[in-house]
Design a protein around this motif. Structure first.
Motif, PDB file in Angstrom:
ATOM      1  N   GLY A   1      -5.101   4.905  -9.252  1.00 42.45           N
ATOM      2  CA  GLY A   1      -5.697   5.231  -7.960  1.00 42.45           C
ATOM      3  C   GLY A   1      -5.580   4.075  -6.982  1.00 42.45           C
ATOM      4  O   GLY A   1      -5.250   4.270  -5.795  1.00 42.45           O
ATOM      5  N   ILE A   2      -5.835   2.868  -7.474  1.00 44.20           N
ATOM      6  CA  ILE A   2      -5.726   1.695  -6.608  1.00 44.20           C
ATOM      7  C   ILE A   2      -4.282   1.509  -6.140  1.00 44.20           C
ATOM      8  O   ILE A   2      -4.013   1.210  -4.971  1.00 44.20           O
ATOM      9  N   ALA A   3      -3.343   1.704  -7.087  1.00 42.33           N
ATOM     10  CA  ALA A   3      -1.931   1.532  -6.732  1.00 42.33           C
ATOM     11  C   ALA A   3      -1.489   2.577  -5.705  1.00 42.33           C
ATOM     12  O   ALA A   3      -0.710   2.275  -4.791  1.00 42.33           O
ATOM     13  N   LYS A   4      -1.989   3.810  -5.834  1.00 42.29           N
ATOM     14  CA  LYS A   4      -1.629   4.858  -4.875  1.00 42.29           C
ATOM     15  C   LYS A   4      -2.179   4.525  -3.484  1.00 42.29           C
ATOM     16  O   LYS A   4      -1.515   4.769  -2.465  1.00 42.29           O
ATOM     17  N   LYS A   5      -3.400   3.998  -3.449  1.00 42.75           N
ATOM     18  CA  LYS A   5      -3.948   3.589  -2.151  1.00 42.75           C
ATOM     19  C   LYS A   5      -3.096   2.487  -1.530  1.00 42.75           C
ATOM     20  O   LYS A   5      -2.878   2.471  -0.318  1.00 42.75           O
TER      21      LYS A   5
ATOM     22  N   THR B   1      -1.214   2.498   2.078  1.00 44.72           N
ATOM     23  CA  THR B   1      -1.351   1.409   3.050  1.00 44.72           C
ATOM     24  C   THR B   1       0.010   0.823   3.420  1.00 44.72           C
ATOM     25  O   THR B   1       0.310   0.590   4.602  1.00 44.72           O
ATOM     26  N   ARG B   2       0.838   0.565   2.380  1.00 45.71           N
ATOM     27  CA  ARG B   2       2.159  -0.001   2.638  1.00 45.71           C
ATOM     28  C   ARG B   2       3.039   0.965   3.431  1.00 45.71           C
ATOM     29  O   ARG B   2       3.855   0.546   4.254  1.00 45.71           O
TER      30      ARG B   2
ATOM     31  N   GLU C   1       8.237  -0.627  -1.428  1.00 49.47           N
ATOM     32  CA  GLU C   1       8.904  -0.404  -2.718  1.00 49.47           C
ATOM     33  C   GLU C   1       8.139  -1.063  -3.857  1.00 49.47           C
ATOM     34  O   GLU C   1       8.028  -0.513  -4.955  1.00 49.47           O
ATOM     35  N   THR C   2       7.607  -2.246  -3.586  1.00 48.49           N
ATOM     36  CA  THR C   2       6.819  -2.942  -4.614  1.00 48.49           C
ATOM     37  C   THR C   2       5.583  -2.126  -4.983  1.00 48.49           C
ATOM     38  O   THR C   2       5.231  -2.000  -6.163  1.00 48.49           O
ATOM     39  N   ALA C   3       4.912  -1.568  -3.955  1.00 47.00           N
ATOM     40  CA  ALA C   3       3.711  -0.765  -4.221  1.00 47.00           C
ATOM     41  C   ALA C   3       4.061   0.473  -5.038  1.00 47.00           C
ATOM     42  O   ALA C   3       3.313   0.872  -5.948  1.00 47.00           O
TER      43      ALA C   3
END
Length: 449
Positions: free
Chosen positions: A173-177, A181-182, A225-227
């Motif tokens: 979930g944090i990574a999707k947020k 944002t990115r 891309e990193t996100a």
């Protein structure tokens, strides 16, 4: 009467003059030119240019007739473009460092989990083997108590595995947020780049602003891309944790079943099942070994990222070298004879921008083949500077065949065949008063017989 005598007198005078010239034994103009050569003093010129870089001249530190030393700054180019490229590469390298660190952390976590899974698989094998033994032999009170402890341990492991699953899901979930944002940042960077490009095309904005917008856009794309990669990593962690949770739940069920069988007593079918459980526990250990191989494959990916970072570092060194080359330094000691560009002009890479007259002086002689043996490379040559009425000593640098137009053709009194000429270059040490262009007299002592 006098008119008749005059022609005879003229004839006598002419014959007398010819006789005198014949008696001079080679002191005529041709012979004198063969013994003494006049030439001009010259100096080497170095054409200074920017190596591999071009751009707008931002400063000119010298002027014509100025003396310079080797290493003095002559001219500089505007380094803004190179500075922007360097900052862009540094940003990419920093982002690569983050990716490498994250990948290593993820591998460390997976390795720790696999280690725990291996330990648990060993325990499961021991438990299954113990259960199978008990099924065959029958349960004892202490065996039942031990099995109950095994169930409690398996439940604790299952709880830990479920906690790990929840944690992994939260990370997703944090990574999707972060991706959202990115993505917004990327869209803003694209809009900003489009706006700046339109302004640049209209002549309102500058190239530096457009380069900065491009750099921001590239950074936003890399960050996006990193996100996305972090989302994939987090999802993989969920899958791994879920697998471990399933294994832990199965272990609880197995231990519970084993206890029930111990209490109820084993049948032939149950004994067969106990054996099968032991084999399954061994299979779980095999699966953890395969998971460790996946971690090793992940280490290859880390190595690949490291190699990509090294490639970026090489590019950074190349850019920094080009940045250093925007400062042109004098390659030799000498005098500036010409400054080609003006302040603010654009110059191309390799184009001559400053001409420097070195302190090395020389002159060239053209001598006949009969006299060339007197001029050997490294030998000393005495010469006279006409303007200073002073003798100087030079050293022969080289002797080579001269161009065809310098050869003597049918020039002698007796009509001898052509005579080849040779070019002799003589180096002269620079002393006070010596200037390029001065006339030099050199005694060659060439025979004209």
């Amino acid at each position: 009467m006098l008119k008749k005598v005059i022609p005879y007198l003229l004839l006598v005078i002419a014959l007398g003059t010819g006789g005198i010239l014949m008696a001079m034994s080679g002191k005529d103009a041709v012979s004198m030119a063969a013994r003494e050569k006049d030439t001009l003093l010259a100096a080497d010129t170095v054409n200074a240019s920017f190596q591999g870089v071009g751009g707008k001249v931002s400063s000119i530190n010298v002027k014509e007739e100025q003396q310079v030393k080797k290493g003095d700054v002559l001219m500089t180019l505007d380094p803004v473009d190179k500075d922007l490229e360097i900052e862009k590469l540094k940003s990419q390298i920093a982002q690569m460092d983050v990716q490498i660190a994250q990948a290593k952390d993820s591998l460390d976590i997976q390795a720790d989990k696999i280690t725990e899974s291996e330990k648990q698989a060993q325990l499961d094998i021991q438990a299954a083997q113990t259960a199978e033994s008990k099924v065959k032999k029958g349960a004892r009170a202490e065996d039942i108590q031990q099995q109950q402890l095994a169930i409690a341990s398996a439940k604790q492991s299952a709880e830990n595995a479920l906690t790990a699953v929840e944690t992994a899901k939260q990370n997703v979930g944090i990574a999707k947020k972060a991706v959202t944002t990115r993505q917004k940042a990327l869209e803003l960077a694209r809009e900003n780049y489009t706006r700046i490009k339109a302004l640049k095309d209209s002549g309102i904005s500058t190239q530096a602003e457009l380069d900065k917008a491009q750099n921001d856009l590239d950074s936003a794309e890399i960050a996006f891309e990193t996100a996305q990669d972090q989302v994939d990593i987090a999802k993989q962690s969920v899958i791994t944790a879920s697998n471990q949770a399933d294994i832990a739940r199965n272990a609880v069920a197995q231990q519970q079943t084993a206890l029930e069988k111990m209490l109820a007593g084993a049948t032939a079918e149950e004994r067969e099942q106990a054996r099968v459980q032991t084999e399954k526990a061994k299979e779980a250990l095999t699966q953890t070994s395969q998971s460790r191989e996946e971690v090793e494959n992940g280490e290859y990916n880390v190595n690949l990222l490291t190699k990509q970072k090294e490639a970026l570092q090489v590019q950074l060194k190349a850019l920094q070298l080009q940045r250093d080359r925007t400062v042109l330094k004098s390659p030799v000691d000498g005098k500036v004879t010409r400054v080609v560009p003006k302040l603010g002009e654009n110059v191309s890479a390799g184009a001559t921008v400053i001409m420097i007259e070195t302190d090395d002086l020389y002159y060239d002689l053209y001598v006949g083949e009969e006299a060339v043996a007197k001029f050997l490379a490294g030998s000393k040559v005495n010469s006279r500077i006409v303007a200073l009425n002073r003798d100087v000593e030079g050293e022969v640098e080289y002797v080579t065949s001269a161009p065809q137009y310098t050869n003597m053709r049918m020039s002698r009194d007796k009509g001898q065949s052509d005579i080849s000429s040779f070019q002799v270059r003589v180096r002269v040490p620079r002393t006070e008063g010596l200037l390029p262009g001065m006339t030099v007299e050199v005694q060659t002592d060439e025979s004209t017989d």
